[in-house]
Design an enzyme around this catalytic site. Structure first.
Site, short mmCIF file in Angstrom:
data_model
loop_
_atom_site.label_atom_id
_atom_site.label_comp_id
_atom_site.label_asym_id
_atom_site.label_seq_id
_atom_site.Cartn_x
_atom_site.Cartn_y
_atom_site.Cartn_z
N CYS A 1 -2.42 4.91 -0.22
CA CYS A 1 -3.50 4.02 0.24
C CYS A 1 -4.46 4.76 1.15
CB CYS A 1 -2.93 2.84 1.03
SG CYS A 1 -1.80 1.84 0.09
N CYS B 1 -7.82 -1.28 9.10
CA CYS B 1 -7.27 -0.23 9.97
C CYS B 1 -6.67 -0.86 11.23
CB CYS B 1 -8.37 0.75 10.39
SG CYS B 1 -9.10 1.63 9.02
#
Lengths: 167, 406
Positions: A69, A138
């Site tokens: 990812c 994030c």
């Protein structure tokens, strides 16, 4: 070629002009629209990069994400006997926003108790770093990393199966 | 002569606001040209001009995304932006005639670069429009089982050269149309539409040091390839692309093609040397660096490297004074790794770690050395921050770990 000569002359006179007018010159930090200066700051002036001894009983290690990812965060916390987080370290494989989110996470958990650290939300991290919508994941991963580290620490504090059976 | 030199010095030193001049792309390290910021169309007061902050601009290493105008191209275009502004389709006066002559001259320049006849070149707004016209031809084909083969000549992400001549021969023997998007290849590698049996070709102006907003499509006449027009109107460009042909832009495209033809061999040699220097220096100083793409059939100016255990975007942020790209510029807004790297079978984590270095006609050795030095420094720094690098140093096999999400 004449053009090159003229270019050199133009450069020289531009430099002279710059000094003469004393215009403020700043480095074009880039890309200003994509990376907030707070995010860049966490990379250029890193806080808490590193590792703690993961075999120690007082250290909780959280490893979240996946290389496929493009985001992997390792966050470690060192907790004292009173349940307060005295030290934290991180290492991240990810974009600038991921590095900044995990770095900020280590800054925030320090000094908090284990229960207080659980209340850190990804939205707070994102707001502090002014993350654009495309980078919100994030901050979510950073929150996951904190929770994983705390969970690992709790697991280490549980009495071992062998001890339970002892008389 | 002394007076003339000093006059030129004064002219060069005058602030850009008073003397709007085109700046040639400044070769050399750390472009220290004082940049007063984008100029507004309306001339402003000289008193307000100094307010604009001056910045140092990054090095440009992203030529696959776009290229600066070659000064010779600008020289060719300027008269058509200033004086010779006629519509090339006006048949009744000198303005139209001179614009038309310029347009046909440009057409000849483009054609001679690829070995075509000028009647086979149609000007468009860019390679994207050319691709659309070429693909639309598929629907207009007469034979029921006709297919169209469309292949990129040089890939814009990894620089791999496709075997165009072989594909062309196969297509022509099977009576199948062959289209190629040569945007990254025209003017960089020798192309001949007859030797390679190409039926349709897309050309982009701004990839070969020409202006943006213009391109061309090559459409074979013998045997005739029929295409359907995308936009209808006054029937310009043989009815295949209506709309006034923008004379200054096509003159720029023509000049860019002519310059490319002259400079191709020299550029190729110089770029190969710089590319070899960049790759060698990086590979020598850093372990675990993979070059993506076939090393043999490769255009040297496009180098795509994967730095294992370091994520591409973080490296781009670290290399803030060099303009680079991670993956294709077209997909930079998405969170997906590059589809090209996935197609060649690159591991997904390496795909996230890729950086594309573009070396072009104006790239200097100092720029390459500076980029290499910074790249090595920051990769080492980012690896110190990387948990994957730490695990590998401890002897852990990353493929054996069960990750939390996928």
């Amino acid at each position: 070629m004449a053009a090159a000569g003229a270019g050199r002359m133009r450069r020289a006179t531009s430099a002279l002009l710059l000094r003469a007018l004393r215009l403020p010159v700043r480095e074009l930090s880039a890309p200003a629209r994509l990376y907030h200066k707070k995010v860049v700051d966490h990379y250029e002036n890193p806080r808490n990069v590193g590792s703690l001894d993961k075999t120690s009983k007082n250290v909780g290690t959280g490893l979240v994400g996946a290389p496929a990812c493009g985001d992997v965060m390792k966050l470690q916390i060192q907790v004292d006997e009173k349940g307060k987080i005295v030290d934290a370290r991180f290492k991240t494989f990810g974009c600038g926003s991921a590095i900044a989110s995990s770095s900020l996470a280590t800054e925030w958990v320090k000094g908090k108790t284990v229960e207080e650290a659980l209340t850190i939300k990804n939205t707070d991290i994102a707001k502090e770093l002014c993350l654009p919508p495309v980078k919100l994941h994030c901050s979510m991963l950073a929150e996951d990393a904190i929770k994983a580290a705390l969970a690992d620490f709790k697991l280490k504090q549980e009495p071992k199966k062998g001890e339970v059976g002892k008389k | 002569m002394l007076l003339r030199t000093s006059w030129r010095l004064v002219a060069a030193a005058a602030p850009a606001a008073l003397w709007p001049r085109a700046r040639a792309p400044t070769r050399g390290l750390r472009l220290r040209v004082v940049d007063h910021g984008p100029q507004s169309a309306v001339p402003s007061d000289a008193a307000t001009a100094p307010e604009a902050e001056s910045v140092l601009r990054p090095l440009y290493m992203d030529v696959q995304a776009t290229t600066p105008l070659d000064p010779r191209v600008l020289d060719a275009m300027l008269p058509y932006l200033v004086n010779y502004y006629g519509n090339p389709h006006s048949r009744t006066h000198a303005y139209g005639w001179e614009s038309e002559a310029a347009m046909e001259r440009a057409r000849q320049q483009v054609a001679s670069l690829i070995g075509a006849d000028p009647r086979e070149i149609i000007f468009t707004s860019g390679a994207t429009e050319s691709n659309n016209i070429a693909i639309k031809e598929l629907e207009a084909a007469i034979q029921p089982d006709t297919s169209l083969v469309s292949v990129m000549t040089v890939n814009n992400e990894i620089g791999v050269k496709q075997p165009i001549a072989e594909i062309g021969h196969i297509c022509s023997s099977r009576k199948v149309y062959f289209h190629t998007d040569a945007a990254q290849a025209v003017g960089k590698i020798p192309l001949d539409v007859n030797d390679m049996k190409i039926d349709l070709m897309s050309i982009s102006g701004h990839k070969i040091y020409g202006p943006k907003g213009v391109g061309a499509i090559y459409i074979r006449r013998r045997p005739r390839v029929r295409v359907e027009a995308l936009q209808s109107g006054g029937g310009q460009e043989r009815g295949m692309r209506s709309g006034t042909v923008p004379t200054p832009l096509v003159v720029g495209l023509g000049a860019a093609c002519e310059v490319a033809q002259q400079e191709m061999e020299y550029d190729h040699k110089r770029i190969s040397k710089l590319a070899e220097r960049l790759t060698r220096k990086i590979m020598k100083s850093l372990p675990d660096v993979v070059m993506n793409g076939d090393p043999e059939h490769h255009y040297p100016g496009c180098i795509n490297l994967s730095f294992a255990y370091v994520e591409g975007e973080s490296l781009l942020m670290a290399l803030k004074d060099v303009a680079l790209s991670s993956g294709s510029a077209c997909t930079s807004a998405s969170l997906e790794p590059s589809y090209v790297l996935r197609a060649i079978g690159t591991d997904e984590d390496l795909a996230h770690s890729s950086i594309r270095f573009g070396i072009g006609r104006f790239t200097t050795e100092e720029e390459v050395d500076y980029t290499v030095e910074k790249c090595i420094y920051h990769v080492k720094r980012l690896r110190e921050m990387s948990p994957l690098w730490e695990m590998v140093q401890d002897g852990i096999d990353l493929k054996s770990i069960k990750w939390t999400q996928h």
